[in-house]
Design an enzyme around this catalytic site. Structure first.
Site, PDB file in Angstrom:
ATOM      1  N   TYR A  48      20.541  -1.470  41.464  1.00 30.31           N
ATOM      2  CA  TYR A  48      19.454  -2.239  40.851  1.00 30.31           C
ATOM      3  C   TYR A  48      18.253  -2.239  41.787  1.00 30.31           C
ATOM      4  CZ  TYR A  48      16.879  -6.072  38.712  1.00 30.31           C
ATOM      5  OH  TYR A  48      15.898  -6.838  38.120  1.00 30.31           O
ATOM      6  N   ASP A  62       6.734 -12.907  44.371  1.00 30.90           N
ATOM      7  CA  ASP A  62       7.079 -12.226  43.117  1.00 30.90           C
ATOM      8  C   ASP A  62       6.324 -12.879  41.957  1.00 30.90           C
ATOM      9  OD1 ASP A  62       8.334 -10.681  41.174  1.00 30.90           O
ATOM     10  OD2 ASP A  62      10.117 -11.965  41.111  1.00 30.90           O
ATOM     11  N   ASP A  89      13.375  -3.180  37.660  1.00 36.51           N
ATOM     12  CA  ASP A  89      12.629  -4.321  37.142  1.00 36.51           C
ATOM     13  C   ASP A  89      11.171  -3.889  36.928  1.00 36.51           C
ATOM     14  OD1 ASP A  89      11.267  -6.695  36.761  1.00 36.51           O
ATOM     15  OD2 ASP A  89      12.011  -7.672  38.576  1.00 36.51           O
ATOM     16  N   ASP A  91       8.916  -5.807  35.354  1.00 39.43           N
ATOM     17  CA  ASP A  91       8.136  -7.016  35.099  1.00 39.43           C
ATOM     18  C   ASP A  91       7.726  -7.101  33.621  1.00 39.43           C
ATOM     19  OD1 ASP A  91       8.444  -7.933  37.668  1.00 39.43           O
ATOM     20  OD2 ASP A  91       6.502  -7.223  38.380  1.00 39.43           O
ATOM     21  N   HIS A 116      13.922  -2.919  32.636  1.00 40.13           N
ATOM     22  CA  HIS A 116      13.801  -4.101  31.777  1.00 40.13           C
ATOM     23  C   HIS A 116      12.363  -4.618  31.779  1.00 40.13           C
ATOM     24  CE1 HIS A 116      14.031  -7.020  35.167  1.00 40.13           C
ATOM     25  NE2 HIS A 116      15.110  -6.384  35.586  1.00 40.13           N
ATOM     26  N   GLU A 118      10.083  -7.910  30.502  1.00 37.67           N
ATOM     27  CA  GLU A 118      10.298  -9.329  30.224  1.00 37.67           C
ATOM     28  C   GLU A 118       9.212  -9.921  29.337  1.00 37.67           C
ATOM     29  OE1 GLU A 118       8.735 -11.581  34.175  1.00 37.67           O
ATOM     30  OE2 GLU A 118      10.183  -9.965  34.467  1.00 37.67           O
ATOM     31  N   CYS A 126       9.006 -15.646  39.592  1.00 45.40           N
ATOM     32  CA  CYS A 126      10.444 -15.430  39.691  1.00 45.40           C
ATOM     33  C   CYS A 126      11.151 -16.162  38.562  1.00 45.40           C
ATOM     34  CB  CYS A 126      10.950 -15.911  41.045  1.00 45.40           C
ATOM     35  SG  CYS A 126      12.747 -15.917  41.189  1.00 45.40           S
ATOM     36  N   ARG A 161      14.271  -8.376  28.779  1.00 43.79           N
ATOM     37  CA  ARG A 161      14.596  -9.624  29.485  1.00 43.79           C
ATOM     38  C   ARG A 161      13.843 -10.764  28.812  1.00 43.79           C
ATOM     39  NH1 ARG A 161      13.161 -11.139  35.821  1.00 43.79           N
ATOM     40  NH2 ARG A 161      12.237 -13.158  35.315  1.00 43.79           N
ATOM     41  N   GLU A 191      17.731 -14.400  31.110  1.00 48.75           N
ATOM     42  CA  GLU A 191      17.500 -14.908  32.459  1.00 48.75           C
ATOM     43  C   GLU A 191      17.785 -16.403  32.563  1.00 48.75           C
ATOM     44  OE1 GLU A 191      17.684 -14.617  35.413  1.00 48.75           O
ATOM     45  OE2 GLU A 191      15.819 -13.827  36.256  1.00 48.75           O
ATOM     46  N   ASN A 213      22.427 -12.093  35.889  1.00 47.88           N
ATOM     47  CA  ASN A 213      21.723 -12.064  37.161  1.00 47.88           C
ATOM     48  C   ASN A 213      22.365 -13.087  38.098  1.00 47.88           C
ATOM     49  OD1 ASN A 213      19.942 -12.010  39.289  1.00 47.88           O
ATOM     50  ND2 ASN A 213      18.206 -12.870  38.164  1.00 47.88           N
TER      51      ASN A 213
END
Length: 302
Positions: A48, A62, A89, A91, A116, A118, A126, A161, A191, A213
């Site tokens: 990952y 983040d 990731d 974002d 992914h 989101e 985060c 996500r 999430e 996660n």
């Protein structure tokens, strides 16, 4: 030697096959290319690549400050070092739906196996912090449709996500997950689930793979692989764990250096030079140049 000889399309195909098998796939987070090779050597199923880790590596929080070239470049460095599939990731996709489309094609070119996207509002934060905001359902759907339409390799995994659980509750998360699957998402990343029953509820609601996660110090309890397997989770990530462990060890070593003036007491905690050279496959470079590998390492001492 050098990099993985497995083509990206083969990694993606194998990733899809393993997902279809129903087994739980373990994807520790790699904080650099060498840690990705170590993850492979230890027998895990994938790697990952965390946006939080990429941000932290640059000394940034983040909150969406990283750019597509930075993420894709680091992703390529990590993905090419291992035969394992790499999930990254991405974002919010780095912009509007057209930007999401470009993001997917750029990550394909970088050799990534899946990404992914989101549903947070940008600038994001985060997923295990309070105060998140999510976009409306239409916007979330547009992002996923753009990602699906843009990919050229049908085996590139488009994961959606959703962060809506922390904003509007579990029922909203289930409704959003269903809508994202209808939009074409191959898998769902719900999430900040609070407990195993919430993962189980998402599992019952949709028929695509789901991801858990297991980040430390977050909203979710740290469930075991066996517990997650029992409720039907298909992928588990530990996104920042290796970075946290490495940085903790580095901090303690620096304290020792300040206090003692040397690191002799820490030698037992260090990766031996011989292990490092084995991991980077130093000896095989001799096939290109006999003068490169022309030494022996004493493994009995320091």
């Amino acid at each position: 030697m050098l990099y993985s000889t497995v083509p990206a399309h083969e990694k993606r195909r194998a990733f899809r096959e393993r997902l279809r098998s129903g087994e739980l796939l373990r994807f520790p987070g790699a904080f650099n290319p060498l840690s990705a090779r170590l993850i492979e050597r230890k027998g895990f199923e994938g790697v990952y690549i965390s946006g939080a880790v990429l941000s932290a590596d640059l000394g940034l929080p983040d909150i969406g400050l990283t750019t597509l070239p930075e993420v894709a470049g680091r992703g390529q460095q990590i993905a090419r070092m291992t035969d394992l599939p790499a999930l990254i990731d991405a974002d919010t996709g780095f912009g509007e739906p057209m930007n999401v489309a470009r993001t997917i094609q750029t990550l394909e070119d970088a050799g990534i196996a899946g990404a992914h996207i989101e549903d947070q509002v940008n600038p994001k934060r985060c997923g295990h912090l309070d105060g998140k905001s999510v976009v409306d359902e239409d916007t979330a759907i547009q992002r996923i449709r753009a990602a699906v339409d843009a990919r050229r390799d049908a085996n590139f995994l488009i994961m959606a996500r959703t962060d809506i659980r922390a904003v509007d509750g579990l029922d909203a998360a289930i409704d959003r997950a269903r809508a994202l699957v209808d939009a074409g998402a191959d898998a769902i990343f719900p999430e900040a689930m609070r407990d195993l029953s919430e993962f189980e509820a998402v599992r019952r609601a949709i028929d695509v793979p789901i991801l858990a996660n297991m980040t430390e110090f977050g909203k979710s309890d740290l469930f075991s692989v066996a517990q997650l397997r029992d409720v039907g989770v298909n992928i588990v990530i530990w996104p920042v764990s290796l970075l946290r462990i490495a940085m903790g060890a580095a901090s303690r070593a620096l304290d020792t250096l300040v206090d003692e003036g040397h690191l002799t007491s820490k030698l037992g905690e260090m990766q031996h030079r011989a292990d490092l050279y084995d991991l980077i496959d130093y000896e095989h470079y001799t096939h290109f140049d006999q003068d490169v590998f022309n030494f022996q390492i004493d493994t009995t001492g320091r």
